[in-house]
Motif scaffolding. Structure first.
Motif, PDB file in Angstrom:
ATOM      1  N   GLU A  19       0.831  -1.199   0.000  1.00 20.64           N
ATOM      2  CA  GLU A  19       0.000   0.000   0.000  1.00 20.64           C
ATOM      3  C   GLU A  19       0.870   1.254   0.000  1.00 20.64           C
ATOM      4  O   GLU A  19       0.577   2.232  -0.704  1.00 20.64           O
ATOM      5  N   LEU A  20       1.966   1.219   0.779  1.00 15.93           N
ATOM      6  CA  LEU A  20       2.883   2.354   0.815  1.00 15.93           C
ATOM      7  C   LEU A  20       3.493   2.589  -0.561  1.00 15.93           C
ATOM      8  O   LEU A  20       3.569   3.731  -1.034  1.00 15.93           O
ATOM      9  N   ARG A  21       3.918   1.505  -1.220  1.00 10.82           N
ATOM     10  CA  ARG A  21       4.506   1.640  -2.563  1.00 10.82           C
ATOM     11  C   ARG A  21       3.495   2.212  -3.547  1.00 10.82           C
ATOM     12  O   ARG A  21       3.828   3.079  -4.370  1.00 10.82           O
ATOM     13  N   LYS A  22       2.262   1.754  -3.454  1.00  5.09           N
ATOM     14  CA  LYS A  22       1.220   2.246  -4.340  1.00  5.09           C
ATOM     15  C   LYS A  22       0.989   3.741  -4.150  1.00  5.09           C
ATOM     16  O   LYS A  22       0.917   4.509  -5.128  1.00  5.09           O
ATOM     17  N   ARG A  23       0.880   4.174  -2.899  1.00  8.14           N
ATOM     18  CA  ARG A  23       0.600   5.591  -2.625  1.00  8.14           C
ATOM     19  C   ARG A  23       1.780   6.470  -3.011  1.00  8.14           C
ATOM     20  O   ARG A  23       1.590   7.587  -3.522  1.00  8.14           O
ATOM     21  N   LEU A  24       3.000   5.999  -2.774  1.00  8.05           N
ATOM     22  CA  LEU A  24       4.182   6.758  -3.181  1.00  8.05           C
ATOM     23  C   LEU A  24       4.250   6.891  -4.697  1.00  8.05           C
ATOM     24  O   LEU A  24       4.605   7.953  -5.226  1.00  8.05           O
ATOM     25  N   PHE A  25       3.896   5.820  -5.398  1.00  2.00           N
ATOM     26  CA  PHE A  25       3.914   5.858  -6.863  1.00  2.00           C
ATOM     27  C   PHE A  25       2.889   6.857  -7.389  1.00  2.00           C
ATOM     28  O   PHE A  25       3.190   7.674  -8.276  1.00  2.00           O
ATOM     29  N   LEU A  26       1.666   6.817  -6.839  1.00  2.00           N
ATOM     30  CA  LEU A  26       0.624   7.733  -7.292  1.00  2.00           C
ATOM     31  C   LEU A  26       0.981   9.181  -6.972  1.00  2.00           C
ATOM     32  O   LEU A  26       0.773  10.087  -7.790  1.00  2.00           O
ATOM     33  N   ALA A  27       1.527   9.413  -5.761  1.00  2.00           N
ATOM     34  CA  ALA A  27       1.933  10.770  -5.402  1.00  2.00           C
ATOM     35  C   ALA A  27       3.060  11.255  -6.310  1.00  2.00           C
ATOM     36  O   ALA A  27       3.074  12.425  -6.734  1.00  2.00           O
ATOM     37  N   SER A  28       3.991  10.360  -6.656  1.00  2.00           N
ATOM     38  CA  SER A  28       5.104  10.730  -7.533  1.00  2.00           C
ATOM     39  C   SER A  28       4.619  11.072  -8.933  1.00  2.00           C
ATOM     40  O   SER A  28       5.126  11.998  -9.568  1.00  2.00           O
ATOM     41  N   CYS A  29       3.623  10.334  -9.415  1.00  2.00           N
ATOM     42  CA  CYS A  29       3.068  10.636 -10.741  1.00  2.00           C
ATOM     43  C   CYS A  29       2.466  12.041 -10.762  1.00  2.00           C
ATOM     44  O   CYS A  29       2.650  12.790 -11.733  1.00  2.00           O
ATOM     45  N   GLY A  30       1.773  12.388  -9.685  1.00  2.00           N
ATOM     46  CA  GLY A  30       1.214  13.735  -9.601  1.00  2.00           C
ATOM     47  C   GLY A  30       2.295  14.794  -9.585  1.00  2.00           C
ATOM     48  O   GLY A  30       2.163  15.845 -10.235  1.00  2.00           O
ATOM     49  N   LEU A  31       3.375  14.529  -8.867  1.00  2.00           N
ATOM     50  CA  LEU A  31       4.478  15.490  -8.804  1.00  2.00           C
ATOM     51  C   LEU A  31       5.157  15.640 -10.161  1.00  2.00           C
ATOM     52  O   LEU A  31       5.591  16.745 -10.522  1.00  2.00           O
ATOM     53  N   VAL A  32       5.257  14.559 -10.900  1.00  2.00           N
ATOM     54  CA  VAL A  32       5.873  14.637 -12.229  1.00  2.00           C
ATOM     55  C   VAL A  32       5.034  15.517 -13.147  1.00  2.00           C
ATOM     56  O   VAL A  32       5.557  16.380 -13.873  1.00  2.00           O
ATOM     57  N   VAL A  33       3.710  15.320 -13.114  1.00  2.00           N
ATOM     58  CA  VAL A  33       2.820  16.142 -13.941  1.00  2.00           C
ATOM     59  C   VAL A  33       2.930  17.614 -13.536  1.00  2.00           C
ATOM     60  O   VAL A  33       3.027  18.511 -14.387  1.00  2.00           O
ATOM     61  N   GLY A  34       2.929  17.868 -12.213  1.00  2.00           N
ATOM     62  CA  GLY A  34       3.089  19.241 -11.755  1.00  2.00           C
ATOM     63  C   GLY A  34       4.453  19.807 -12.090  1.00  2.00           C
ATOM     64  O   GLY A  34       4.598  21.006 -12.361  1.00  2.00           O
ATOM     65  N   GLY A  35       5.484  18.943 -12.085  1.00  2.00           N
ATOM     66  CA  GLY A  35       6.831  19.392 -12.420  1.00  2.00           C
ATOM     67  C   GLY A  35       6.948  19.848 -13.857  1.00  2.00           C
ATOM     68  O   GLY A  35       7.704  20.777 -14.164  1.00  2.00           O
ATOM     69  N   VAL A  36       6.201  19.207 -14.766  1.00  2.00           N
ATOM     70  CA  VAL A  36       6.206  19.636 -16.169  1.00  2.00           C
ATOM     71  C   VAL A  36       5.655  21.052 -16.281  1.00  2.00           C
ATOM     72  O   VAL A  36       6.215  21.905 -16.996  1.00  2.00           O
ATOM     73  N   ALA A  37       4.563  21.315 -15.537  1.00  2.00           N
ATOM     74  CA  ALA A  37       4.004  22.675 -15.543  1.00  2.00           C
ATOM     75  C   ALA A  37       4.995  23.661 -14.937  1.00  2.00           C
ATOM     76  O   ALA A  37       5.173  24.777 -15.450  1.00  2.00           O
ATOM     77  N   GLY A  38       5.660  23.259 -13.852  1.00  2.00           N
ATOM     78  CA  GLY A  38       6.643  24.125 -13.219  1.00  2.00           C
ATOM     79  C   GLY A  38       7.827  24.427 -14.111  1.00  2.00           C
ATOM     80  O   GLY A  38       8.398  25.525 -14.050  1.00  2.00           O
ATOM     81  N   TRP A  39       8.188  23.472 -14.966  1.00  2.00           N
ATOM     82  CA  TRP A  39       9.322  23.686 -15.889  1.00  2.00           C
ATOM     83  C   TRP A  39       9.044  24.849 -16.835  1.00  2.00           C
ATOM     84  O   TRP A  39       9.910  25.684 -17.088  1.00  2.00           O
ATOM     85  N   PHE A  40       7.821  24.917 -17.352  1.00  2.00           N
ATOM     86  CA  PHE A  40       7.476  25.963 -18.312  1.00  2.00           C
ATOM     87  C   PHE A  40       7.153  27.292 -17.626  1.00  2.00           C
ATOM     88  O   PHE A  40       7.148  28.335 -18.280  1.00  2.00           O
TER      89      PHE A  40
END
Length: 256
Positions: A19-40
């Protein structure tokens, strides 16, 4: 399957780790998407983060500027700022993942608690950021005032922006902590008696945090920063007390 519970209401260690791995993965995916917006959005965001330093330079009449001292520093800084913005704009997502990990196998009522948790945590997180942004210019002005006249303050972008980002995130997360305590109480992992007994330590930690994060010489700034943190802790104690009393009454009624 992950998220299931045994008859005692607890998850086996292996499924807890899954469950911890699943939640960390989902949270990381959200951060990656937000990071793309932050890059621009890096250039306007950098200008906003640099504003307290520019303000200090104009009010004090000194040359104060940011410098990149290594070849890879600009790229490294853009990545950090992008991730910083990602942590802010995806706060509802990773805060929900935090709650979902604390209470896996959510029932319908627990899902309502999860939405309430996120609904309370996000505004408090933003309020913490706003308080930090109010403190930041005072802190920068006070610290740069020690630069002697006739000299220049040349700060590395890494050090300055890391200081700003740590300050903002520290305040934001400190405002979310009481909501997390309430979440643990609703999950049955923390009783209100435990929270009530620790109020002295909570007040002490709140004022120490305020003293460290507000390096201004006046005590009023420290008090204004510490008070909301302490009040939020006592509000968490109150909510936990009401919840435990209702839960105890239901337990007694079911047993009789």
């Amino acid at each position: 399957m992950p998220g299931t519970r045994n008859p005692e209401g607890r998850m086996p260690l292996r499924e807890h780790l899954l469950e911890l791995r699943k939640r960390l993965f989902l949270a990381s995916c959200g951060l990656v998407v937000g990071g793309v917006a932050g890059w621009f959005l890096y250039d306007p965001l950098l200008a906003v983060l640099r504003h307290p330093l520019d303000l200090a330079a104009s009010t004090q009449g000194k040359q104060i500027s940011l410098n990149f001292t290594a070849l890879g520093s600009p790229l490294d800084m853009q990545i950090k700022v992008a991730l910083f913005l990602a942590a802010i704009i995806t706060a509802p997502w990773w805060l929900y993942q935090l709650w979902a990990f604390v209470t896996p196998g959510l029932t319908r009522r627990e899902r309502l608690y999860a939405y309430s948790f996120v609904g309370a945590a996000v505004p408090l997180f933003i309020a913490g950021l706003a308080l930090a942004w109010w403190v930041l210019p005072h802190a920068v002005d006070m610290l740069t005032a020690f630069i002697p006249q006739g000299t220049s303050g040349l700060f590395t972008a890494q050090e300055y922006l890391s200081f700003v980002m740590r300050l903002l995130l520290a305040f934001g997360l400190s405002f979310v902590l009481p909501v997390l305590l309430v979440a643990l109480n609703f999950a049955g992992l923390l009783r209100h008696e435990t929270l009530a007994k620790g109020w002295r330590w909570a007040v002490l930690v709140g004022f120490v945090f305020a003293a460290v994060m507000t390096p201004t010489p006046d005590a009023w700034t420290m008090i204004l920063v510490a008070l909301p943190i302490c009040l939020l802790y006592f509000a968490a104690v109150g909510v936990a007390t009401l919840h435990d009393r209702r839960a105890d009454r239901r337990r007694v009624a079911a047993a009789s």
